[in-house]
Scaffold this motif. Structure first.
Motif, PDB file in Angstrom:
ATOM      1  N   ILE A 123       0.968  -1.062   0.469  1.00 35.98           N
ATOM      2  CA  ILE A 123      -0.152  -0.362  -0.106  1.00 35.98           C
ATOM      3  C   ILE A 123       0.913   1.338   0.181  1.00 35.98           C
ATOM      4  N   GLY A 124       0.504   2.073  -1.219  1.00 34.06           N
ATOM      5  CA  GLY A 124       1.110   3.724  -0.658  1.00 34.06           C
ATOM      6  C   GLY A 124       0.535   4.134  -0.405  1.00 34.06           C
ATOM      7  N   ILE A 125       1.028   5.866   0.034  1.00 31.91           N
ATOM      8  CA  ILE A 125       0.045   6.767   0.818  1.00 31.91           C
ATOM      9  C   ILE A 125       0.168   8.058  -0.414  1.00 31.91           C
ATOM     10  N   ILE A 126      -0.417   8.443  -1.229  1.00 31.70           N
ATOM     11  CA  ILE A 126       0.672   9.653  -2.105  1.00 31.70           C
ATOM     12  C   ILE A 126      -0.335  10.851  -1.310  1.00 31.70           C
ATOM     13  N   THR A 127       0.006  12.496  -1.898  1.00 27.05           N
ATOM     14  CA  THR A 127      -0.786  13.065  -1.125  1.00 27.05           C
ATOM     15  C   THR A 127       0.307  14.966  -2.080  1.00 27.05           C
ATOM     16  N   PRO A 128      -0.138  16.143  -2.206  1.00 29.76           N
ATOM     17  CA  PRO A 128       0.267  16.889  -2.541  1.00 29.76           C
ATOM     18  C   PRO A 128       1.578  17.689  -2.149  1.00 29.76           C
ATOM     19  N   TYR A 129       1.408  17.435  -0.827  1.00 25.68           N
ATOM     20  CA  TYR A 129       1.932  18.560  -0.135  1.00 25.68           C
ATOM     21  C   TYR A 129       2.994  17.344   0.812  1.00 25.68           C
ATOM     22  N   ARG A 130       4.256  18.282   1.058  1.00 28.04           N
ATOM     23  CA  ARG A 130       5.104  17.810   1.756  1.00 28.04           C
ATOM     24  C   ARG A 130       4.599  17.829   3.556  1.00 28.04           C
TER      25      ARG A 130
END
Length: 298
Positions: A123-130
């Motif tokens: 499972i990977g979790i992606i988001t636009p912000y650091r």
């Protein structure tokens, strides 16, 4: 072609973060082709039409949305359930800057257990912000690979969780290239968490929500709430109903709402203090009194 390990990716990220190299040359987030096309903007390009990564239902979204249906999807649909899902957080402006704690709680309490129940381990979790990446890592540790959209480019996971962060999705988050990259990282399952705001229906994320609904996949109204939600304007009626049933101790609604929850904690703390005090007193009498000299003053 070699496959990068998690250690390779962490090492590369550390080097790029330390020396601030041009991200276009970052081999952990760019293939050779991706680097070349970003460096030579005017170079002729040919669309590689055959797509072998994503489940057809996932690929069909970005094929229609971003490629005008020109991709030839080579994967097969075996009637899997819950391939796509979208979770709406409870109404309210939960984002603070580039971090949204409520979305992290939804991921931890609802999305990850659902994915685990379906047998997903990669499972990977992606988001636009650091900032959101750092907050997720603090709360979840290193169990899952968490990265910004840019750093996840070139990678894939069986299941991807995408957190949009913004209360109202703006141009940066709604960038079609970023959404295309994020969605296309998912091999078998994609779960998206966004804020429950009508304005988001006008965005690319809104189009993804329509696509999910059209294909009879999950649109989930999150059950993760906080007592502080009652302070939002949209909860005025619920707040008034709540306050009618509880004792008012302050002129401020926020203090009245939290008072019933503080009383048990204070009581518990007092109970523990009294227990500790009794234990310390017994300790003193048992160990100290026997060695105190006895004097006869008569």
């Amino acid at each position: 072609m070699s496959i990068l390990t998690s250690d390779d990716i962490r090492t590369a990220d550390a080097i790029w973060d330390k020396y601030r190299f041009d991200q276009r040359y970052h081999f952990a987030s760019h293939s050779m082709l991706a680097s070349a096309t970003e460096i030579w903007k005017d170079a002729p390009a040919v669309l590689l039409r055959e797509h072998y990564r994503c489940h057809p239902k996932i690929a069909s979204f970005f094929n229609q949305k971003f490629y005008n249906g020109e991709l030839i999807v080579m994967t097969e649909d075996h009637g899997e359930s819950n391939v796509l899902s979208m979770y709406h957080t409870a109404p309210g402006n939960h984002a603070r800057g580039h971090m949204n704690q409520r979305q992290i709680d939804v991921i931890q309490q609802e999305i990850l257990p659902a994915l685990s129940g379906q047998g997903y381990r990669e499972i990977g979790i992606i988001t636009p912000y650091r900032d959101q990446v750092a907050a997720i890592q603090r709360q979840l540790g290193d169990t899952y690979e968490v990265a910004t959209v840019h750093k996840f480019q070139g990678r894939e996971k069986d299941a991807i969780v995408l957190a949009s962060v913004d209360n109202v999705i703006g141009d940066f988050v709604d960038d079609p290239n970023m959404l295309n990259v994020a969605v296309s990282r998912a091999v078998k399952s994609l779960a998206v968490v966004i804020s429950d705001n009508k304005e988001n229906e006008k965005t690319n994320y809104g189009d993804l929500a329509k696509y999910i609904k059209y294909n009879n996949f999950q649109i989930v109204e999150s059950k993760v709430f906080s007592v502080f939600d009652l302070l939002y304007k949209g909860y005025y009626r619920q707040r008034m109903d709540y306050l009618k049933k509880h004792k008012r101790v302050s002129e401020y609604d926020s203090e009245n709402i939290n008072f019933p929850r503080l009383v048990p904690l204070v009581a518990m703390s007092q109970f523990r203090f009294e227990q500790l005090h009794r234990l310390a007193t017994r300790f003193f009498h048992f160990f100290i009194e026997p060695v105190v000299p006895q004097f006869d003053f008569q």
